[in-house]
Write a protein that holds these residues in place. Structure first.
Motif, PDB file in Angstrom:
ATOM      1  N   GLY A 152      -2.618   5.905  -1.508  1.00 50.29           N
ATOM      2  CA  GLY A 152      -3.327   5.325  -2.867  1.00 50.29           C
ATOM      3  C   GLY A 152      -2.509   3.941  -3.354  1.00 50.29           C
ATOM      4  O   GLY A 152      -1.730   3.501  -2.702  1.00 50.29           O
ATOM      5  N   MET A 153      -3.269   3.734  -4.471  1.00 52.03           N
ATOM      6  CA  MET A 153      -2.905   2.443  -5.110  1.00 52.03           C
ATOM      7  C   MET A 153      -2.881   2.715  -6.767  1.00 52.03           C
ATOM      8  O   MET A 153      -3.458   3.334  -7.270  1.00 52.03           O
ATOM      9  CB  MET A 153      -3.910   1.201  -5.161  1.00 52.03           C
ATOM     10  N   PRO A 154      -1.560   2.066  -7.183  1.00 51.09           N
ATOM     11  CA  PRO A 154      -1.625   2.424  -8.710  1.00 51.09           C
ATOM     12  C   PRO A 154      -2.648   1.855  -9.382  1.00 51.09           C
ATOM     13  O   PRO A 154      -2.865   0.695  -9.489  1.00 51.09           O
ATOM     14  CB  PRO A 154      -0.046   1.890  -9.040  1.00 51.09           C
TER      15      PRO A 154
ATOM     16  N   PRO B  44     -10.454  -1.036  -5.475  1.00 47.69           N
ATOM     17  CA  PRO B  44     -11.856  -0.876  -5.155  1.00 47.69           C
ATOM     18  C   PRO B  44     -12.552  -0.336  -6.345  1.00 47.69           C
ATOM     19  O   PRO B  44     -13.850  -0.551  -6.539  1.00 47.69           O
ATOM     20  CB  PRO B  44     -11.994   0.017  -3.819  1.00 47.69           C
ATOM     21  N   TRP B  45     -12.008   0.343  -7.133  1.00 43.61           N
ATOM     22  CA  TRP B  45     -12.468   0.811  -8.170  1.00 43.61           C
ATOM     23  C   TRP B  45     -12.822  -0.199  -9.451  1.00 43.61           C
ATOM     24  O   TRP B  45     -13.831   0.210 -10.260  1.00 43.61           O
ATOM     25  CB  TRP B  45     -11.494   2.091  -8.822  1.00 43.61           C
TER      26      TRP B  45
ATOM     27  N   PRO C 114      -7.581   6.488  -5.399  1.00 35.93           N
ATOM     28  CA  PRO C 114      -7.747   6.607  -3.972  1.00 35.93           C
ATOM     29  C   PRO C 114      -7.938   5.351  -3.219  1.00 35.93           C
ATOM     30  O   PRO C 114      -8.498   4.333  -3.816  1.00 35.93           O
ATOM     31  CB  PRO C 114      -9.268   7.236  -3.956  1.00 35.93           C
ATOM     32  N   TYR C 115      -7.246   4.946  -2.254  1.00 37.94           N
ATOM     33  CA  TYR C 115      -7.191   3.757  -1.465  1.00 37.94           C
ATOM     34  C   TYR C 115      -6.939   4.247   0.025  1.00 37.94           C
ATOM     35  O   TYR C 115      -5.851   4.651   0.214  1.00 37.94           O
ATOM     36  CB  TYR C 115      -6.192   2.736  -1.942  1.00 37.94           C
TER      37      TYR C 115
ATOM     38  N   ILE D 110       0.935  -1.400  -0.081  1.00 41.86           N
ATOM     39  CA  ILE D 110      -0.139  -0.085  -0.234  1.00 41.86           C
ATOM     40  C   ILE D 110       0.866   1.267  -0.054  1.00 41.86           C
ATOM     41  O   ILE D 110       1.764   1.524   0.897  1.00 41.86           O
ATOM     42  CB  ILE D 110      -0.958   0.163   1.096  1.00 41.86           C
ATOM     43  N   PHE D 111       0.766   2.063  -0.899  1.00 36.40           N
ATOM     44  CA  PHE D 111       1.564   3.176  -1.211  1.00 36.40           C
ATOM     45  C   PHE D 111       1.018   4.329  -0.178  1.00 36.40           C
ATOM     46  O   PHE D 111      -0.251   4.941  -0.344  1.00 36.40           O
ATOM     47  CB  PHE D 111       1.786   3.970  -2.335  1.00 36.40           C
ATOM     48  N   HIS D 112       1.866   4.810   0.727  1.00 35.11           N
ATOM     49  CA  HIS D 112       1.435   6.071   1.614  1.00 35.11           C
ATOM     50  C   HIS D 112       2.813   6.919   1.775  1.00 35.11           C
ATOM     51  O   HIS D 112       3.580   6.357   1.982  1.00 35.11           O
ATOM     52  CB  HIS D 112       0.846   5.410   2.886  1.00 35.11           C
ATOM     53  N   THR D 113       2.485   8.090   2.030  1.00 37.43           N
ATOM     54  CA  THR D 113       3.815   8.881   2.272  1.00 37.43           C
ATOM     55  C   THR D 113       3.322  10.308   2.746  1.00 37.43           C
ATOM     56  O   THR D 113       2.342  10.817   2.527  1.00 37.43           O
ATOM     57  CB  THR D 113       4.455   9.147   0.825  1.00 37.43           C
ATOM     58  N   ALA D 114       4.276  10.926   3.624  1.00 36.77           N
ATOM     59  CA  ALA D 114       4.113  12.342   3.712  1.00 36.77           C
ATOM     60  C   ALA D 114       5.160  13.349   2.736  1.00 36.77           C
ATOM     61  O   ALA D 114       5.179  14.593   2.763  1.00 36.77           O
ATOM     62  CB  ALA D 114       4.251  12.724   5.213  1.00 36.77           C
ATOM     63  N   ASN D 115       5.784  12.624   2.019  1.00 35.80           N
ATOM     64  CA  ASN D 115       6.747  13.229   1.064  1.00 35.80           C
ATOM     65  C   ASN D 115       6.101  13.613  -0.008  1.00 35.80           C
ATOM     66  O   ASN D 115       5.771  12.903  -1.075  1.00 35.80           O
ATOM     67  CB  ASN D 115       8.014  11.977   0.917  1.00 35.80           C
ATOM     68  N   GLU D 116       6.082  14.981  -0.392  1.00 35.91           N
ATOM     69  CA  GLU D 116       5.198  15.481  -1.614  1.00 35.91           C
ATOM     70  C   GLU D 116       6.075  15.286  -2.953  1.00 35.91           C
ATOM     71  O   GLU D 116       5.577  14.733  -3.998  1.00 35.91           O
ATOM     72  CB  GLU D 116       5.125  17.128  -1.441  1.00 35.91           C
ATOM     73  N   ARG D 117       7.345  15.299  -2.586  1.00 33.33           N
ATOM     74  CA  ARG D 117       8.270  14.936  -3.722  1.00 33.33           C
ATOM     75  C   ARG D 117       8.256  13.808  -4.209  1.00 33.33           C
ATOM     76  O   ARG D 117       8.090  13.325  -5.452  1.00 33.33           O
ATOM     77  CB  ARG D 117       9.809  15.256  -3.342  1.00 33.33           C
ATOM     78  N   VAL D 118       8.124  12.518  -3.446  1.00 37.24           N
ATOM     79  CA  VAL D 118       7.927  11.301  -3.859  1.00 37.24           C
ATOM     80  C   VAL D 118       6.489  10.988  -4.511  1.00 37.24           C
ATOM     81  O   VAL D 118       6.446  10.347  -5.169  1.00 37.24           O
ATOM     82  CB  VAL D 118       8.198  10.257  -2.536  1.00 37.24           C
TER      83      VAL D 118
END
Length: 371
Positions: free
Chosen positions: A190-192, A286-287, A79-80, A59-67
């Motif tokens: 999110g999820m790719p 989920p989409w 959205p996930y 599961i992709f999650h980050t607080a790093n805006e650049r990443v």
């Protein structure tokens, strides 16, 4: 400048390869597996049509805006929100521990203020400076919640007594006194849309990058200006002073029709249950989940990694850290080699941290070698 060799086609190797290629360098990316994307590899299950995470949920999650901006260059992130459940003694609860979990577990209807005071009373306040996972858990939530949600799960996951694991493993898990069951706190999640392998395909799609699969570094007979090595650190040195220890996972496939779990991940902390969790992969997308009549899930069994197994989690016990320090000293003496990634540095790295570190390594290399 001769070619750069990058060992491993996961996030570390792929990102570094792309950054160097965009600066005009010629890059060879090798991987001994028959696919790219490392442990993030995804594929369409032929029977159900579901996008499967071959080596377990990512599961992709980050607080790093650049990443976050970087990953969105190569995919559409959908959205996930990861909402984990746990079955304990025949009842289902929400994780991480939140106000709903607390009220359901203790059969109460407490407010946030009441629940906070209640848990503080349960907590082992005599433990002033928690050093182990067990001490941190008891200080964190008290004996009942610790025994229900953490003790058994941890024993199965790590195969050792919680009393010898570092407290840091548990310190990153949240405890909430509201009804928020979002497993992560990060603003970007999110999820790719097309899976992780599609991301790596686009990252590696550059005229200056050659990808060679089914190729182990030990058998590559070419000269390179520099090597970025994301394979196991101890393997690079032929395990000459011993093996660093990992946990690995075995997956048991479960197939069905319709909706099997009603959620993506169900943990099983009870020690009587041999697996740690079960994941139904259609719920990671989920989409599109509703369009699949058939479904596929995987039970996860954790054990010590042996020769030939896929390494997942570095154990990093005291003995492992001593061995690691010796290998790190050997690595520092290697000319023309940079050790990167989870295996190359023997540390557990989330995907966003892996990408950030890869970007930083590539930038440092380019700056050092710029004419």
């Amino acid at each position: 400048m001769r070619r750069i060799c990058i060992v491993g086609a996961g996030f570390s190797g792929s990102v570094i390869a792309r950054e160097l290629a965009e600066e005009g360098l010629n890059v060879l990316v090798i991987d001994e597996r028959d696919h790219i994307a490392g442990n993030c590899h995804t594929y369409r299950d032929e029977e159900s049509g579901v996008m499967v995470h071959k080596y377990g949920p990512h599961i992709f999650h980050t607080a790093n805006e650049r990443v976050w901006e970087y990953i969105n260059r190569f995919t559409e992130m959908m959205p996930y929100v990861n909402r984990v459940k746990a079955t304990v003694k025949g009842k289902v609860y929400s994780l991480p521990i939140n106000l709903h979990t607390i009220n359901q577990f203790f059969g109460t209807s407490m407010s946030p203020v009441e629940a906070k005071a209640f848990i503080e009373d349960k907590a082992r306040t005599d433990i002033k400076d928690p050093q182990s996972f067990e001490e941190q858990g008891l200080r964190f939530v008290g004996e009942e919640l610790y025994n229900a949600f953490f003790d058994g799960y941890t024993r199965k996951q790590w195969g050792v007594e919680p009393s010898i694991l570092p407290a840091s493993i548990l310190k990153r898990l949240p405890l909430r006194f509201n009804y928020d069951d979002n497993y992560f706190n990060h603003p970007y999640q999110g999820m790719p849309k097309n899976g992780y392998t599609a991301i790596m395909e686009k990252i590696l799609d550059h005229p200056s990058i050659e990808v060679r699969l089914g190729s182990a570094y030990e058998y590559i007979d070419e000269e390179f200006t520099h090597v970025f090595y994301s394979g196991p650190l101890d393997r690079y040195f032929n395990y000459d002073i011993g093996r660093l220890r990992y946990r690995t996972l075995d997956f048991e496939e479960v197939r069905g029709v319709g909706d099997m779990l009603g959620t993506a991940v169900m943990n099983h902390p009870d020690p009587e249950t041999p697996y740690t969790r079960i994941s139904e992969h259609k719920h990671f997308a989920p989409w599109e989940a509703a369009k699949f009549e058939k479904t596929v899930a995987f039970r996860e069994y954790s054990r010590f990694c042996e020769e030939g197994d896929t390494p997942y989690y570095p154990i990093r016990s005291l003995d492992d850290k001593v061995l690691l320090e010796t290998y790190e000293k050997k690595a520092q003496k290697e000319e023309g080699v940079t050790f990167v990634g989870r295996l190359g540095t023997y540390q557990y790295l989330d995907m966003d941290v892996t990408i950030q570190k890869a970007l930083d390594v590539a930038k440092a290399f380019l700056e050092k070698n710029r004419d």
